[in-house]
Design an enzyme around this catalytic site. Structure first.
Site, mmCIF file in Angstrom:
data_model
loop_
_atom_site.group_PDB
_atom_site.id
_atom_site.type_symbol
_atom_site.label_atom_id
_atom_site.label_comp_id
_atom_site.label_asym_id
_atom_site.label_seq_id
_atom_site.Cartn_x
_atom_site.Cartn_y
_atom_site.Cartn_z
ATOM 1 N N LYS A 1 -66.222 -24.093 27.782
ATOM 2 C CA LYS A 1 -66.969 -22.859 27.523
ATOM 3 C C LYS A 1 -68.452 -23.159 27.705
ATOM 4 O O LYS A 1 -68.885 -24.303 27.565
ATOM 5 C CB LYS A 1 -66.749 -22.402 26.080
ATOM 6 N N HIS B 1 -50.875 -16.306 31.542
ATOM 7 C CA HIS B 1 -51.379 -15.264 32.445
ATOM 8 C C HIS B 1 -51.940 -15.843 33.758
ATOM 9 O O HIS B 1 -52.056 -15.132 34.736
ATOM 10 C CB HIS B 1 -52.371 -14.332 31.734
ATOM 11 N N HIS C 1 -52.640 -23.279 31.029
ATOM 12 C CA HIS C 1 -53.139 -22.847 32.339
ATOM 13 C C HIS C 1 -53.347 -24.016 33.313
ATOM 14 O O HIS C 1 -52.905 -23.990 34.451
ATOM 15 C CB HIS C 1 -54.467 -22.097 32.199
HETATM 16 C C1 BG6 Z 1 -57.135 -17.558 27.576
HETATM 17 C C2 BG6 Z 1 -57.916 -18.394 26.604
HETATM 18 O O1 BG6 Z 1 -55.800 -17.969 27.622
HETATM 19 O O2 BG6 Z 1 -57.709 -17.667 28.871
HETATM 20 C C3 BG6 Z 1 -59.375 -17.984 26.595
HETATM 21 O O3 BG6 Z 1 -57.377 -18.256 25.301
HETATM 22 C C4 BG6 Z 1 -59.933 -17.997 27.996
HETATM 23 O O4 BG6 Z 1 -60.129 -18.844 25.754
HETATM 24 C C5 BG6 Z 1 -59.044 -17.218 28.947
HETATM 25 O O5 BG6 Z 1 -61.236 -17.420 27.955
HETATM 26 C C6 BG6 Z 1 -59.510 -17.383 30.388
HETATM 27 O O6 BG6 Z 1 -58.790 -16.512 31.194
HETATM 28 P P1 BG6 Z 1 -59.423 -15.923 32.542
HETATM 29 O O7 BG6 Z 1 -58.324 -15.093 33.115
HETATM 30 O O8 BG6 Z 1 -60.636 -15.142 32.140
HETATM 31 O O9 BG6 Z 1 -59.764 -17.103 33.382
#
Ligand code: BG6
Length: 494
Positions: free
Chosen positions: A342, A180, A241
């Site tokens: 985290k 994403h 990511h």
């Molecule tokens: C997800 C992870 O892919 O991305 C999560 O599994 C994480 O642990 C999240 O919190 C973070 O996404 P964003 O869009 O909030 O930065």
């Protein structure tokens, strides 16, 4: 200027795992916004499939609630919402249930003009049985699409098994693997920044860049998600990511915006990453786990306290810092420091390009330090780009140098709401545009780099270093970068 809305063809979007958290949290609100903007209408259908004994009415209630909970009240109109939820229906099916499959087959429209997409928001062990069913004539079409949600494996071997199972049924050009982060506006903006401006590319290399930092920090904890303890920060954030961000920063300019042109370049970066192995792991990696905090103002549970009884003592990392190196002509000798975790001090994702010092300073008598230029690309929150540069401090009194920045703040520059990543990605599937989705070879190259790190950690007798919630991770992370005579870009510096 208002956004340009190009309607997509009508679709049947089948969401397997529709009763899960992702559907309510991300998919439904994203689809609502696209519906509201007129990008699709009630001729399109979203068909939820899952084990729970829901019916159409329940699915529609859930859709309505998800919009009410997650969409700004000003963006909700009664008639619009009624029309939107009328697109939803539901079929109970536990994957092996022939009746459920028959119902789905009857529901899918045969008109070739209706795009058919299957979204697998289910545990990966269900990918194979679902795809096997989807290979049957009543579901499969050469132009049908399948969308895969993470986790796409836990290592190279398991990701290959997933890809093999899917490839038995779908051609690679039908497969949409979601990361994403690629759907985030600011991540796409990286492409615009690099390749729609002539000024950066000539200096985007080892001759001018000293090092790069990528930080994806979250202030929330890992929570009670069972999945997280199986995964850890390396698999959860770095493998996907962060490596995708690194690729977009480091890749060669693609010749076109064709999906494969871009993915070919990302793949070359992944394959050029210097392996991190048992031999160098201690010098180039740090992992951490947050401890608890108990003070007058706040009590925060430690990661261990959040775990169920049978998981206590887990060595899963909630923080990772790595020094990555890319072994090619452009980047040889330029470290890419990456960190994610985290319960850190704040939620921020940013990429910092640190340029080299001026080769010679003529300001021997000037006050103030002469700092190297930095380009900070802030992905979230407060999206924007800042160029840090040296100026003369105004006024008499000799030559004093000062660091200032040019600021392009997207929230100030644009009035429109920044769309969520899923808005873009869900409709790119319907458009048949794979640019922002990971290709199989990319995914596997990323795992091939991650696996030896994971293995070296698993073999090590050491546990992750503990760190205090609200900090920037364990002290080892600071030491990692300071060993090279550098420091992490501070949040306050933006
Ligand atoms: C997800 C992870 O892919 O991305 C999560 O599994 C994480 O642990 C999240 O919190 C973070 O996404 P964003 O869009 O909030 O930065």
């Amino acid at each position: 200027m208002p956004a340009r809305i190009i309607p997509v063809a009508a679709f049947d979007y089948v969401v397997f795992g529709a009763t899960g958290d992702l559907t309510a949290r991300k998919l439904i609100p994203a689809l609502y916004y696209r519906f509201k903007d007129g990008q699709f209408d009630t001729n399109s259908r979203i068909i939820g499939v899952s084990r729970s004994n829901w019916d159409d009415k329940k699915m529609q209630q859930v859709a309505r609630q998800a919009v009410t909970d997650r969409v700004a009240p000003a963006d909700i109109e009664k008639k619009l919402l009624d029309d939107f939820v009328s697109c939803f229906s539901y079929i109970p099916n536990d994957v092996t249930d022939a009746d459920g499959w028959a119902e789905l087959s009857a529901k899918l429209r045969k008109d070739p003009g209706i795009v058919r997409a299957f979204y697998l928001a289910v545990a990966p062990n269900l990918f194979a049985p679902i795809c096997e069913y989807l290979s049957k004539k009543s579901y499969w079409r050469r132009d049908a699409r399948v969308v895969l949600e993470k986790p796409l494996g836990r290592d190279l071997k398991s990701s290959q098994a997933i890809n093999d199972a899917v490839a038995k049924v779908f051609h690679e050009d039908q497969v949409y693997r979601i990361d994403h982060y690629l759907g985030k506006e600011t991540v796409q903006n990286l492409l615009a920044l690099r390749f729609a401006n002539a000024m950066f590319e000539p200096i985007w290399n080892r001759a001018h860049v000293d090092h790069v930092q990528i930080t994806v920090a979250e202030s929330v904890g890992a929570g009670t998600r069972g999945y997280y303890d199986e995964s850890g920060a390396l698999r959860d954030m770095v493998q996907n990511h962060i490596l995708q961000l690194l690729c977009l920063v480091a890749m060669e300019p693609p010749a076109s915006d064709d999906a494969n042109a871009l993915r070919d370049e990302k793949l070359k970066v992944l394959r050029a990453l210097k392996p991190i192995t048992r031999e160098n792991i201690d010098r180039v990696s740090v992992r951490g786990q947050y401890k608890g905090l108990s003070s007058e103002n706040a009590t925060v549970a430690s990661y261990q306290e959040e775990l169920p009884a049978d998981k206590k003592g887990s060595r899963t990392e909630t923080f990772v810092a790595l020094k990555a190196e890319i072994e090619n002509w452009r980047w040889a000798g330029v470290p890419f420091y990456i960190r994610t975790g985290k319960r850190l001090a704040t939620r921020v994702s940013e990429i910092v390009i640190h340029f080299r010092d001026v080769p010679h300073s003529m300001f021997a008598n000037a006050e103030g330090p002469l700092r190297a230029n930095k380009l900070v690309i802030r992905l979230q929150p407060d999206e924007g780009v800042k160029m840090f540069m040296m100026i003369k401090d105004p006024g008499p009194g000799g030559m004093r140098l000062r660091e200032e920045h040019l600021n392009l703040s997207f929230s100030d520059a644009f009035e429109e709401r920044t769309p969520e990543a899923y808005e873009r990605l869900l409709l790119d599937v319907i458009r048949g545009n794979q640019t922002l989705f990971m290709r199989r070879d990319e995914l596997e190259a990323a795992w091939a780099w991650i696996d030896p790190i994971r293995e070296a950690w698993d073999d090590s007798p050491e546990s992750p270093q503990s760190y205090t919630p609200g900090s920037w991770g364990p002290s080892g992370s600071v030491a990692l970068i300071e060993r090279d005579g550098r420091t992490w870009h501070e949040e306050g510096d933006f």
